[in-house]
Structures are given as structure tokens and as C-alpha cells.
Design a protein around this motif. Sequence first.
Motif, PDB file in Angstrom:
ATOM      1  N   SER A   8       0.832  -1.210   0.000  1.00  0.00           N
ATOM      2  CA  SER A   8       0.000   0.000   0.000  1.00  0.00           C
ATOM      3  C   SER A   8       0.860   1.250   0.000  1.00  0.00           C
ATOM      4  O   SER A   8       0.491   2.265  -0.588  1.00  0.00           O
ATOM      5  CB  SER A   8      -0.954   0.010   1.200  1.00  0.00           C
ATOM      6  OG  SER A   8      -0.249   0.228   2.402  1.00  0.00           O
ATOM      7  N   ARG A 100     -12.483  -6.290  -2.929  1.00  0.00           N
ATOM      8  CA  ARG A 100     -11.209  -6.550  -3.613  1.00  0.00           C
ATOM      9  C   ARG A 100     -11.294  -5.989  -5.026  1.00  0.00           C
ATOM     10  O   ARG A 100     -11.534  -6.720  -5.982  1.00  0.00           O
ATOM     11  CB  ARG A 100     -10.918  -8.038  -3.620  1.00  0.00           C
ATOM     12  CG  ARG A 100     -10.740  -8.564  -2.186  1.00  0.00           C
ATOM     13  CD  ARG A 100     -10.135  -9.912  -2.097  1.00  0.00           C
ATOM     14  NE  ARG A 100      -8.801  -9.928  -2.659  1.00  0.00           N
ATOM     15  CZ  ARG A 100      -8.232 -11.015  -3.135  1.00  0.00           C
ATOM     16  NH1 ARG A 100      -8.864 -12.160  -3.109  1.00  0.00           N
ATOM     17  NH2 ARG A 100      -7.016 -10.973  -3.625  1.00  0.00           N
ATOM     18  N   LYS A 104      -6.254  -4.005  -6.706  1.00  0.00           N
ATOM     19  CA  LYS A 104      -5.837  -4.543  -5.402  1.00  0.00           C
ATOM     20  C   LYS A 104      -5.826  -6.075  -5.437  1.00  0.00           C
ATOM     21  O   LYS A 104      -4.942  -6.702  -4.867  1.00  0.00           O
ATOM     22  CB  LYS A 104      -6.775  -4.048  -4.292  1.00  0.00           C
ATOM     23  CG  LYS A 104      -6.841  -2.539  -4.180  1.00  0.00           C
ATOM     24  CD  LYS A 104      -5.826  -2.000  -3.240  1.00  0.00           C
ATOM     25  CE  LYS A 104      -5.819  -0.495  -3.278  1.00  0.00           C
ATOM     26  NZ  LYS A 104      -5.983   0.163  -2.051  1.00  0.00           N
ATOM     27  N   ARG A 105      -6.806  -6.665  -6.104  1.00  0.00           N
ATOM     28  CA  ARG A 105      -6.863  -8.125  -6.210  1.00  0.00           C
ATOM     29  C   ARG A 105      -5.639  -8.653  -6.961  1.00  0.00           C
ATOM     30  O   ARG A 105      -5.034  -9.645  -6.569  1.00  0.00           O
ATOM     31  CB  ARG A 105      -8.157  -8.556  -6.908  1.00  0.00           C
ATOM     32  CG  ARG A 105      -8.387 -10.048  -6.885  1.00  0.00           C
ATOM     33  CD  ARG A 105      -9.753 -10.466  -7.425  1.00  0.00           C
ATOM     34  NE  ARG A 105     -10.063  -9.899  -8.724  1.00  0.00           N
ATOM     35  CZ  ARG A 105     -11.030  -9.015  -8.959  1.00  0.00           C
ATOM     36  NH1 ARG A 105     -11.800  -8.597  -7.978  1.00  0.00           N
ATOM     37  NH2 ARG A 105     -11.256  -8.556 -10.171  1.00  0.00           N
ATOM     38  N   LEU A 109      -4.264  -7.891  -2.482  1.00  0.00           N
ATOM     39  CA  LEU A 109      -4.703  -7.053  -1.369  1.00  0.00           C
ATOM     40  C   LEU A 109      -6.223  -6.963  -1.324  1.00  0.00           C
ATOM     41  O   LEU A 109      -6.910  -7.296  -2.286  1.00  0.00           O
ATOM     42  CB  LEU A 109      -4.112  -5.641  -1.510  1.00  0.00           C
ATOM     43  CG  LEU A 109      -2.593  -5.560  -1.540  1.00  0.00           C
ATOM     44  CD1 LEU A 109      -2.146  -4.151  -1.886  1.00  0.00           C
ATOM     45  CD2 LEU A 109      -2.006  -6.002  -0.215  1.00  0.00           C
ATOM     46  N   VAL A 111      -9.569  -4.421   0.655  1.00  0.00           N
ATOM     47  CA  VAL A 111      -9.947  -3.192   1.344  1.00  0.00           C
ATOM     48  C   VAL A 111     -11.004  -3.551   2.385  1.00  0.00           C
ATOM     49  O   VAL A 111     -11.955  -4.278   2.088  1.00  0.00           O
ATOM     50  CB  VAL A 111     -10.528  -2.159   0.347  1.00  0.00           C
ATOM     51  CG1 VAL A 111     -10.968  -0.895   1.071  1.00  0.00           C
ATOM     52  CG2 VAL A 111      -9.517  -1.839  -0.738  1.00  0.00           C
ATOM     53  N   ALA A 128      -5.437  -1.317   2.238  1.00  0.00           N
ATOM     54  CA  ALA A 128      -4.653  -2.408   1.662  1.00  0.00           C
ATOM     55  C   ALA A 128      -4.162  -3.352   2.751  1.00  0.00           C
ATOM     56  O   ALA A 128      -3.172  -3.082   3.414  1.00  0.00           O
ATOM     57  CB  ALA A 128      -3.469  -1.855   0.872  1.00  0.00           C
TER      58      ALA A 128
END
Length: 164
Positions: A8, A100, A104-105, A109, A111, A128
Motif C-alpha cells: 500500500s 477486492r 488490489k486483487r 490485497l 480493502v 490495503a
Amino acid sequence: MRRLHPRSAVIDALQGGVQVGSAATFGGFFLANQADLLPLSVALLLAPLGFLLGAGYQVAYYYRFGYELTDDELIVESGVFGRQRREIPLERIQNVDVSRPAIKRALGLAVVAFETAGGSGTEASFGAVTPAEADRLQREVGPRARRRRERAESGESAAADAPD
């Protein structure tokens, strides 16, 4: 105190660097070309300086952000220049939302957002964390919060809940 995932810091540093660097570039060219207040060579230096400033702020924010889940509350500390400490009682937490987004996926990671009773929106958001940490927070906060609300409604003692 726990921290967000180190990725992050990288994501936010790049994003903050691009945002501040873009604004500095625009401002520099405006001051050099339209307002004729700055030489063009100085205006060109504003872009990398803006990028470094934005990225540096985001890295500092990463190191100053922490959270802790206790038996009674979720504690969130944040802020670079002005420090903020939020102590969110578990009985106020109504929903723990895990999402996700695609980027981020792809980075492994998730959220996590905490919504509270009487709040107009999200009380706290962790931008993250690993999917395992997101699942742990959802698994632990949700049941603890429900038990504490039920006790409060029935008038029982709010003794500390043991983790599931």
C-alpha cells in the motif's frame, strides 16, 4: 499496532507522486508561460520535486497509520502532521465490508471498511491488507460487535468477549 500491507505504501506513493507532480507541472508551466513569473528551467524542476513531495508524504502516512483490535474497540491512529486517534467501540460497528477491486486483487490485497451506527458513512477504512487479514477482521469484529450490542440492549455487563 498493526500496519497496512507494505504494498500500500508503494501504491499510495506512486499515486500521490503523480497527483502532486501533475499539479506542480501544470502550475509551473502556467507560471512560466502565462504569468511570466518563472523561468521555464525552474518550471521543469517542479514536476520531479512535486512527485517526490507527494510520494514522500504518502510513505510518511503509511508509517504513521496503525490499527489495533481489542476486546472492546477498534483503535485507528493516523496522520502525518496532525495525529488522530479514533477509538471505535465494537458495539457501534454495524458492518465490516471487505472488497477486492481489480488492481488490489491483482496485487493480492483487499480493502476493509467499518460502518457504524449513527454514522453517515464509513468510520474507518483500511485501504490495503492481505485477504487473510481482511477475513480475520471481518470474522472477529462482526461477532464481537453483535454480542456487545446484544448485551447492551439486554442490560447485561459488558465483560470482555473471548475471541471465537
